[in-house]
Design a protein around this motif. Sequence first.
Motif, PDB file in Angstrom:
ATOM      1  N   GLU A 359       3.844   6.566  -5.158  1.00  0.00           N
ATOM      2  CA  GLU A 359       3.364   6.303  -3.799  1.00  0.00           C
ATOM      3  C   GLU A 359       1.845   6.129  -3.803  1.00  0.00           C
ATOM      4  O   GLU A 359       1.309   5.247  -3.135  1.00  0.00           O
ATOM      5  N   ARG A 362       0.922   2.777  -5.264  1.00  0.00           N
ATOM      6  CA  ARG A 362       1.082   1.703  -4.281  1.00  0.00           C
ATOM      7  C   ARG A 362      -0.127   1.666  -3.343  1.00  0.00           C
ATOM      8  O   ARG A 362      -0.647   0.592  -3.035  1.00  0.00           O
ATOM      9  N   LYS A 366      -2.759  -1.464  -3.246  1.00  0.00           N
ATOM     10  CA  LYS A 366      -2.958  -2.168  -1.967  1.00  0.00           C
ATOM     11  C   LYS A 366      -4.447  -2.227  -1.621  1.00  0.00           C
ATOM     12  O   LYS A 366      -4.953  -3.257  -1.152  1.00  0.00           O
ATOM     13  N   HIS A 386       5.993  -0.953  -6.245  1.00  0.00           N
ATOM     14  CA  HIS A 386       7.086  -1.308  -5.329  1.00  0.00           C
ATOM     15  C   HIS A 386       8.431  -1.275  -6.060  1.00  0.00           C
ATOM     16  O   HIS A 386       9.420  -0.733  -5.549  1.00  0.00           O
ATOM     17  N   ASP A 391      11.695  -0.989  -3.856  1.00  0.00           N
ATOM     18  CA  ASP A 391      11.428  -2.006  -2.839  1.00  0.00           C
ATOM     19  C   ASP A 391      11.308  -3.366  -3.533  1.00  0.00           C
ATOM     20  O   ASP A 391      10.219  -3.864  -3.810  1.00  0.00           O
ATOM     21  N   ARG A 394       9.257  -6.391  -1.653  1.00  0.00           N
ATOM     22  CA  ARG A 394       7.794  -6.342  -1.739  1.00  0.00           C
ATOM     23  C   ARG A 394       7.315  -6.478  -3.180  1.00  0.00           C
ATOM     24  O   ARG A 394       6.215  -6.975  -3.423  1.00  0.00           O
ATOM     25  N   ALA A 395       8.139  -6.046  -4.127  1.00  0.00           N
ATOM     26  CA  ALA A 395       7.786  -6.253  -5.529  1.00  0.00           C
ATOM     27  C   ALA A 395       7.735  -7.743  -5.845  1.00  0.00           C
ATOM     28  O   ALA A 395       6.802  -8.232  -6.490  1.00  0.00           O
ATOM     29  N   GLU A 429       4.222  -8.965   5.012  1.00  0.00           N
ATOM     30  CA  GLU A 429       4.465  -9.735   3.793  1.00  0.00           C
ATOM     31  C   GLU A 429       5.279 -10.992   4.090  1.00  0.00           C
ATOM     32  O   GLU A 429       5.032 -12.049   3.509  1.00  0.00           O
TER      33      GLU A 429
END
Length: 449
Positions: A359, A362, A366, A386, A391, A394-395, A429
């Motif tokens: 987490e 990520r 970002k 991700h 996820d 988003r990956a 996204e």
Amino acid sequence: MRTLAVVCLVACLAALAPGLVQARSLSLIRDAEIERTIATFSAPLLRVGGFGERAVTIRVLNDDAVNAFATTESRIFINSGLLLRADGPDEIKGVIAHEIGHLAGGHLLRLRDQVGQSTLSTLVGALAGAAAGVAAGRADVGGAVALGAAQMANRDLLSFTRLQENSADAFAMRALDATGQSTAGMLRFFNVLKDQEALMSSSQDAYNRTHPLTSERMDALAAHLAQSPLANKPPAPEDVAAFARLKAKLFAFLRPPSTTLATYPASDTSVAGRYARAIAHYRRSDLTQALPLIDALIAEFPRDPWFHEMRAQMLFEHQRLPEARLSYAEAARLAPTEPLLLTELAHVDTELGEPRLLEEARTMAKAAVGIEPDFPFAWRQLANAHGRLGDEGRAAYALAEMALAQGDPKAALEYAKRAQARLAPGTPEGLRLQDLIAEAERQQKRDDR
């Protein structure tokens, strides 16, 4: 052990522009400390030229040739050979000010008259791609992040007319004066290169071939300096110290460790000397000598993010990941807006793989792409985080951004379509994917022509 491995992601341009480039590739050096030092030197000069501090991208090429040049897209490239050849920060500032002068004077527009638009776009794209970074590897000098870019064999393409050279010099003198700095370093550096003019073209420093050092230029600089009240003003001590560290770090990573230890012997107790020896021992995989040296520097300068980063790199490369993470976290805390540091922390977090750290990875990645949107390695770390968190949409989106930043529109479209199938249209996204796909299609059509 890796040091400065070259990852060639940009093909030689010779097929597209015969005679423009040769097959030998260059590598881009990404290092947060070096880039911050150069940015600090450049910021006041950019303001004089009417540029914001982030409006011009300045990157270091791993090339022993003594050269620097500006390109379209507001980019300046400085060869490592020039940095290692210079004796002080005032010399580097003179070179940077001169290149800013080319940008401020609009001199790069002449490129459009010398080559076709598609060839120019390819050339600029190659250099811009190099400036973006790489999608695999580490984001610093020692971590071996380098991106191949075709070198220009026809140096005249990036050379300038006498009028433009004089104009850039005039801007440099004005900018240095306006920021309270002497032009002595600029003249001193040009004098060092002056004797190269007598050499055959093949033996000359590249700087002389792209920026001919005419007697007119030298005389104008000398006359300016003779009348300047700043003539004898020395560089600021903090700039001298920062440049000494920059040069020591480059030297230690680009030269054999034995050469570094001979150039910076144990009798050299300066910060730069100890820094160089720490790197040399690390490159020999001798942490028993490297860590005490870097730890002593950290004890002396506990708020210096770059020493913490160097310690983290040493530990990371020797698979001591929990310890490396602590040092990366401290470096990122001390320099929270440096995308390379944020990406390095994200990298070690994803390697450790704990849910809490994923987490954080990520979040860090970002933040990094928010600061430097065209940094493929940061997008790679965001995709990894991700993906490890399940996820997939988003990956795939992050991989599409990575591919676009690398100049690979075909891969960008493939990842984007995969992301579209997994993301809701109203997400940030999902909205961005529409623009991304349009840009990738535009680039692919250009490449297909």
